[in-house]
Design an enzyme around this catalytic site. Structure first.
Site, PDB file in Angstrom:
ATOM      1  N   PHE A   8       3.077   4.520  -2.403  1.00  0.00           N
ATOM      2  CA  PHE A   8       1.930   5.198  -1.832  1.00  0.00           C
ATOM      3  C   PHE A   8       2.332   6.381  -0.854  1.00  0.00           C
ATOM      4  O   PHE A   8       2.348   7.296  -1.063  1.00  0.00           O
ATOM      5  CB  PHE A   8       0.788   4.403  -1.268  1.00  0.00           C
ATOM      6  CG  PHE A   8      -0.128   5.075  -0.205  1.00  0.00           C
ATOM      7  CD1 PHE A   8      -0.877   5.963  -0.703  1.00  0.00           C
ATOM      8  CD2 PHE A   8      -0.120   4.550   1.205  1.00  0.00           C
ATOM      9  CE1 PHE A   8      -1.713   6.848   0.100  1.00  0.00           C
ATOM     10  CE2 PHE A   8      -0.962   5.094   1.899  1.00  0.00           C
ATOM     11  CZ  PHE A   8      -1.890   6.393   1.624  1.00  0.00           C
ATOM     12  N   ILE A   9       3.007   5.975   0.218  1.00  0.00           N
ATOM     13  CA  ILE A   9       3.493   6.929   1.254  1.00  0.00           C
ATOM     14  C   ILE A   9       4.578   7.624   0.678  1.00  0.00           C
ATOM     15  O   ILE A   9       4.547   8.987   0.995  1.00  0.00           O
ATOM     16  CB  ILE A   9       3.823   5.923   2.531  1.00  0.00           C
ATOM     17  CG1 ILE A   9       2.660   5.265   3.067  1.00  0.00           C
ATOM     18  CG2 ILE A   9       4.537   6.965   3.608  1.00  0.00           C
ATOM     19  CD1 ILE A   9       3.051   4.423   4.231  1.00  0.00           C
ATOM     20  N   LEU A  29      11.235   3.185   3.148  1.00  0.00           N
ATOM     21  CA  LEU A  29       9.858   2.731   3.000  1.00  0.00           C
ATOM     22  C   LEU A  29       9.875   1.261   2.110  1.00  0.00           C
ATOM     23  O   LEU A  29       8.507   0.598   2.105  1.00  0.00           O
ATOM     24  CB  LEU A  29       8.903   3.563   2.308  1.00  0.00           C
ATOM     25  CG  LEU A  29       8.820   4.865   2.961  1.00  0.00           C
ATOM     26  CD1 LEU A  29       8.616   6.163   1.959  1.00  0.00           C
ATOM     27  CD2 LEU A  29       7.655   5.112   3.797  1.00  0.00           C
ATOM     28  N   TYR A  56       4.838 -11.344   7.627  1.00  0.00           N
ATOM     29  CA  TYR A  56       5.313 -10.247   7.409  1.00  0.00           C
ATOM     30  C   TYR A  56       5.313  -9.459   8.776  1.00  0.00           C
ATOM     31  O   TYR A  56       6.737  -8.765   9.012  1.00  0.00           O
ATOM     32  CB  TYR A  56       4.197  -9.419   6.570  1.00  0.00           C
ATOM     33  CG  TYR A  56       3.876  -7.866   6.688  1.00  0.00           C
ATOM     34  CD1 TYR A  56       4.643  -6.994   5.893  1.00  0.00           C
ATOM     35  CD2 TYR A  56       3.117  -7.141   7.394  1.00  0.00           C
ATOM     36  CE1 TYR A  56       4.642  -5.656   5.568  1.00  0.00           C
ATOM     37  CE2 TYR A  56       3.144  -5.857   7.487  1.00  0.00           C
ATOM     38  CZ  TYR A  56       3.803  -4.896   6.532  1.00  0.00           C
ATOM     39  OH  TYR A  56       3.623  -3.644   6.556  1.00  0.00           O
TER      40      TYR A  56
HETATM   41  P1  NAD Z   1       3.912   0.809  -1.301  1.00  0.00           P
HETATM   42  O1  NAD Z   1       4.034  -0.613  -1.836  1.00  0.00           O
HETATM   43  O2  NAD Z   1       3.097   1.578  -2.073  1.00  0.00           O
HETATM   44  O3  NAD Z   1       5.589   1.486  -1.463  1.00  0.00           O
HETATM   45  C1  NAD Z   1       6.596   0.664  -1.457  1.00  0.00           C
HETATM   46  C2  NAD Z   1       7.596   1.031  -2.275  1.00  0.00           C
HETATM   47  O4  NAD Z   1       8.746   0.379  -2.055  1.00  0.00           O
HETATM   48  C3  NAD Z   1       7.169   0.776  -3.777  1.00  0.00           C
HETATM   49  O5  NAD Z   1       7.004   1.722  -4.675  1.00  0.00           O
HETATM   50  C4  NAD Z   1       8.082  -0.344  -4.209  1.00  0.00           C
HETATM   51  O6  NAD Z   1       8.399  -0.380  -5.680  1.00  0.00           O
HETATM   52  C5  NAD Z   1       9.520   0.024  -3.394  1.00  0.00           C
HETATM   53  N1  NAD Z   1      10.384  -1.293  -3.269  1.00  0.00           N
HETATM   54  C6  NAD Z   1      10.078  -2.286  -2.791  1.00  0.00           C
HETATM   55  N2  NAD Z   1      11.036  -3.191  -2.732  1.00  0.00           N
HETATM   56  C7  NAD Z   1      12.313  -2.194  -3.479  1.00  0.00           C
HETATM   57  C8  NAD Z   1      13.727  -2.530  -3.580  1.00  0.00           C
HETATM   58  N3  NAD Z   1      13.924  -3.706  -3.710  1.00  0.00           N
HETATM   59  N4  NAD Z   1      14.250  -1.620  -4.205  1.00  0.00           N
HETATM   60  C9  NAD Z   1      13.513  -0.364  -4.402  1.00  0.00           C
HETATM   61  N5  NAD Z   1      12.345  -0.166  -4.226  1.00  0.00           N
HETATM   62  C10 NAD Z   1      11.514  -0.985  -3.740  1.00  0.00           C
HETATM   63  O7  NAD Z   1       3.823   0.602   0.142  1.00  0.00           O
HETATM   64  P2  NAD Z   1       3.426   1.809   1.053  1.00  0.00           P
HETATM   65  O8  NAD Z   1       1.887   1.491   1.627  1.00  0.00           O
HETATM   66  O9  NAD Z   1       3.708   3.060   0.600  1.00  0.00           O
HETATM   67  O10 NAD Z   1       4.316   1.499   2.429  1.00  0.00           O
HETATM   68  C11 NAD Z   1       5.428   1.862   2.509  1.00  0.00           C
HETATM   69  C12 NAD Z   1       6.081   1.147   4.094  1.00  0.00           C
HETATM   70  O11 NAD Z   1       5.280   1.432   4.928  1.00  0.00           O
HETATM   71  C13 NAD Z   1       6.266  -0.323   4.041  1.00  0.00           C
HETATM   72  O12 NAD Z   1       7.482  -0.669   4.467  1.00  0.00           O
HETATM   73  C14 NAD Z   1       5.179  -0.801   4.614  1.00  0.00           C
HETATM   74  O13 NAD Z   1       5.442  -2.129   5.140  1.00  0.00           O
HETATM   75  C15 NAD Z   1       4.783   0.331   5.565  1.00  0.00           C
HETATM   76  N6  NAD Z   1       3.495   0.069   6.288  1.00  0.00           N
HETATM   77  C16 NAD Z   1       2.496   0.992   5.290  1.00  0.00           C
HETATM   78  C17 NAD Z   1       1.259   1.174   5.861  1.00  0.00           C
HETATM   79  C18 NAD Z   1       0.062   1.741   5.356  1.00  0.00           C
HETATM   80  O14 NAD Z   1      -0.795   2.368   5.830  1.00  0.00           O
HETATM   81  N7  NAD Z   1       0.117   2.130   3.783  1.00  0.00           N
HETATM   82  C19 NAD Z   1       0.893   0.670   7.122  1.00  0.00           C
HETATM   83  C20 NAD Z   1       2.041  -0.152   7.786  1.00  0.00           C
HETATM   84  C21 NAD Z   1       3.144  -0.181   7.119  1.00  0.00           C
HETATM   85  C1  UGA Z   2      -2.331  -3.914   6.107  1.00  0.00           C
HETATM   86  C2  UGA Z   2      -1.039  -4.454   5.544  1.00  0.00           C
HETATM   87  O1  UGA Z   2      -0.482  -5.379   6.329  1.00  0.00           O
HETATM   88  C3  UGA Z   2       0.101  -3.503   5.590  1.00  0.00           C
HETATM   89  O2  UGA Z   2      -0.023  -2.612   4.637  1.00  0.00           O
HETATM   90  C4  UGA Z   2       0.243  -2.469   6.837  1.00  0.00           C
HETATM   91  O3  UGA Z   2       1.004  -3.008   7.569  1.00  0.00           O
HETATM   92  C5  UGA Z   2      -1.279  -2.573   7.405  1.00  0.00           C
HETATM   93  O4  UGA Z   2      -2.385  -2.636   6.660  1.00  0.00           O
HETATM   94  C6  UGA Z   2      -1.619  -1.096   7.845  1.00  0.00           C
HETATM   95  O5  UGA Z   2      -1.919  -0.254   7.201  1.00  0.00           O
HETATM   96  O6  UGA Z   2      -1.486  -0.868   8.985  1.00  0.00           O
HETATM   97  P1  UGA Z   2      -4.510  -5.094   6.553  1.00  0.00           P
HETATM   98  O7  UGA Z   2      -5.032  -3.783   7.340  1.00  0.00           O
HETATM   99  O8  UGA Z   2      -5.022  -6.254   7.044  1.00  0.00           O
HETATM  100  O9  UGA Z   2      -3.070  -5.241   6.613  1.00  0.00           O
HETATM  101  O10 UGA Z   2      -4.959  -4.946   5.006  1.00  0.00           O
HETATM  102  P2  UGA Z   2      -6.170  -4.479   4.244  1.00  0.00           P
HETATM  103  O11 UGA Z   2      -5.961  -5.109   2.917  1.00  0.00           O
HETATM  104  O12 UGA Z   2      -6.338  -3.138   3.987  1.00  0.00           O
HETATM  105  O13 UGA Z   2      -7.296  -5.236   4.946  1.00  0.00           O
HETATM  106  C7  UGA Z   2      -8.012  -4.435   5.915  1.00  0.00           C
HETATM  107  C8  UGA Z   2      -9.089  -5.449   6.358  1.00  0.00           C
HETATM  108  O14 UGA Z   2     -10.073  -5.651   5.312  1.00  0.00           O
HETATM  109  C9  UGA Z   2      -8.669  -6.945   6.878  1.00  0.00           C
HETATM  110  O15 UGA Z   2      -9.553  -7.328   7.611  1.00  0.00           O
HETATM  111  C10 UGA Z   2      -9.278  -7.511   5.237  1.00  0.00           C
HETATM  112  O16 UGA Z   2      -9.222  -8.829   5.601  1.00  0.00           O
HETATM  113  C11 UGA Z   2     -10.407  -6.993   4.921  1.00  0.00           C
HETATM  114  N1  UGA Z   2     -10.526  -6.861   3.577  1.00  0.00           N
HETATM  115  C12 UGA Z   2      -9.785  -6.451   2.527  1.00  0.00           C
HETATM  116  C13 UGA Z   2     -11.939  -7.097   3.033  1.00  0.00           C
HETATM  117  O17 UGA Z   2     -12.566  -7.504   3.934  1.00  0.00           O
HETATM  118  N2  UGA Z   2     -12.322  -7.135   1.642  1.00  0.00           N
HETATM  119  C14 UGA Z   2     -11.023  -6.724   0.588  1.00  0.00           C
HETATM  120  O18 UGA Z   2     -11.635  -6.733  -0.617  1.00  0.00           O
HETATM  121  C15 UGA Z   2      -9.811  -6.532   1.241  1.00  0.00           C
END
Ligand code: NAD
Ligand code: UGA
Length: 422
Positions: free
Chosen positions: A59-60, A128, A213
């Site tokens: 995603f990111i 990521l 995590y």
């Molecule tokens: P995502 O799951 O969409 O993307 C992660 C990508 O990493 C995936 O495409 C996956 O295939 C790849 N990957 C995982 N393990 C791998 C490996 N061993 N080798 C090669 N590729 C690998 O997640 P995202 O939401 O894009 O998040 C990216 C990062 O940001 C993560 O580290 C996550 O913990 C952190 N993060 C995201 C959010 C958010 O708001 N989406 C919030 C907090 C932290």
């Molecule tokens: C997530 C993940 O831990 C990580 O991707 C990341 O570190 C973090 O978000 C982030 O984006 O900052 P969380 O926010 O708990 O944590 O993940 P979600 O699945 O998006 O849940 C948000 C809230 O919605 C939680 O309270 C969860 O219990 C609730 N939820 C989730 C529902 O009420 N219904 C659902 O169907 C799914």
């Protein structure tokens, strides 16, 4: 676009760089382009040539790649273990950046030597790659810890070895629960506002496996920091706060497992498009601050571009103005979905965290980022309201999935006699 067999990437000369800055074949303004360098101290702008994005097809990663490749003239080495479906729109020989982008489909754990070579060729590495879906923290805690801590080691070590700038993705979950959730004054900002330099990190007991995590992310942050102290690693840590936007996660039964549980945005979208009630975990009483991913990746580009401003810091990257209780988020999405599609309004159902995720689920109560550091160092602020972010995201989800889900639903409800004839 080049697949993994390509090893030699041509560098841009001055004329080519100038041409690259002209509109590309698919002009697209996001409204979130970086501020001019003058808003930061221009002396700190680096000559970036090659950025390695590990996890580029997630995603990111897909949004960061899109911004970097369209708005900068850098070379990008993209790595991911999954096929490049989420970045398909950026791939093709006709794209003007085709010679500047190479994708390597590989698991970083299995191809350590290759990762070493790719990092050696880069200036900046953005890592990521991780398991980051709360439903996995309880189903596969060992993999979650390994993915977030153990599997990050090579990226860190190779950046130390080759003296590269590492931008490591952590999470706002490293703060755990707020002090106010433990009974301290709810109105005192120091008990709920999450500040990089002053807020303690408070997680539940070991039996509350949800925190595996956050704990792995905290330890990897400490390791990165330690390499900064002992081995002069140039590092930046990013703590995202619920970034949202198109391409987040998957829709179970369409491009994910039938019984998958994506993060809340995709979960609620699945329910809305299927006509099912939205599931509120523990009544949806907790809060999140949602940040539009297009705003957020601009902060990451600044970290790449201004290492003198970003190195040595852990940055909160979120949008404190978009704070909302999950039950209210459900309401907002139900109303918006009905307005966009003209369909009748959906409903909600409450379920316990244990029932939904399994034993050991505990939740963060409130996550409001202090924006002081990221504003001071990178002059970055988010601009997109929750309503705007949500509407544009929901429209993309509907366009991409509504028909596919309708077909699946129709197929499932078709009488057996008709199915047999077909
Ligand atoms: P995502 O799951 O969409 O993307 C992660 C990508 O990493 C995936 O495409 C996956 O295939 C790849 N990957 C995982 N393990 C791998 C490996 N061993 N080798 C090669 N590729 C690998 O997640 P995202 O939401 O894009 O998040 C990216 C990062 O940001 C993560 O580290 C996550 O913990 C952190 N993060 C995201 C959010 C958010 O708001 N989406 C919030 C907090 C932290
Ligand atoms: C997530 C993940 O831990 C990580 O991707 C990341 O570190 C973090 O978000 C982030 O984006 O900052 P969380 O926010 O708990 O944590 O993940 P979600 O699945 O998006 O849940 C948000 C809230 O919605 C939680 O309270 C969860 O219990 C609730 N939820 C989730 C529902 O009420 N219904 C659902 O169907 C799914």
């Amino acid at each position: 676009f080049r697949f993994s067999s390509i090893h030699q990437r041509p560098r841009c000369d001055r004329a080519e760089r100038a041409a690259l800055r002209s509109p590309d074949i698919e002009p697209r303004r996001t409204g979130n382009e970086s501020l001019p360098a003058s808003r930061l101290h221009s002396s700190s702008m680096s000559e970036v040539n090659t950025v390695c994005i590990v996890g580029v097809a997630g995603f990111i990663g897909s949004h960061l790649l899109e911004k970097v490749i369209r708005e900068r003239d850098w070379h990008v080495i993209g790595i991911d273990m999954v096929p490049p479906t989420k970045i398909q729109q950026l791939i093709g020989a006709e794209k003007k950046w085709a010679s500047r982008f190479e994708f390597h489909q590989m698991n970083i754990v299995e191809e350590s030597a290759k990762l070493n070579d790719l990092i050696a060729k880069s200036d900046t590495v953005v890592n990521l790659a991780a398991i980051c879906n709360p439903s996995e923290y309880i189903k596969q805690p060992v993999n979650t810890i390994n993915s977030n801590f153990t599997d990050a080691q090579d990226c860190i070590n190779f950046c130390v070895k080759h003296n590269k700038h590492l931008i490591h993705f952590s999470t706002c979950e490293v703060y755990g629960r707020t002090l106010s959730s433990y009974g301290l004054d709810k109105d005192d900002p120091k008990n709920y506002l999450l500040d990089e330099e002053t807020t303690p990190m408070i997680m539940g007991p070991v039996s509350a496996q949800r925190w595996c995590y956050a704990c792995a992310k905290q330890l990897v942050e400490r390791l990165v920091y330690a390499h900064g102290t002992e081995n002069n690693l140039k590092f930046t840590i990013v703590r995202p706060y619920n970034w949202i936007g198109p391409r987040m996660d998957y829709i179970p039964g369409v491009d994910g497992k039938d019984d998958g549980q994506p993060r809340v945005l995709a979960s609620f979208m699945t329910a809305l498009m299927k006509g099912d009630p939205l599931v509120l975990v523990n009544g949806g009483e907790v809060f999140r601050t949602f940040c539009f991913v297009e705003d957020a990746v601009d902060a990451v580009v600044r970290m790449i571009e201004y290492p003198e401003k970003s190195c040595g810091h852990a940055f909160n990257v979120g949008n404190p103005d978009n704070n909302i209780q999950i039950s209210k988020l459900a309401e907002l999405m139900i109303n918006m979905y009905s307005n966009i599609t003209g369909k009748s309004k959906g409903s909600t159902v409450s379920i316990s965290g244990e029932q939904y995720y399994g034993k050991g689920y505990e939740d963060s109560d409130l996550r409001i980022p202090s924006m002081k550091l990221v504003k001071q160092q990178l002059d970055w602020e988010p601009t997109t309201s929750l309503e705007t972010a949500m509407e544009s995201t929901m429209r993309v989800f509907i366009e991409k999935y509504a028909d596919k889900l309708a077909n699946i639903t129709a197929d499932a409800t078709e009488p057996a006699s008709k199915k047999a004839k077909a």
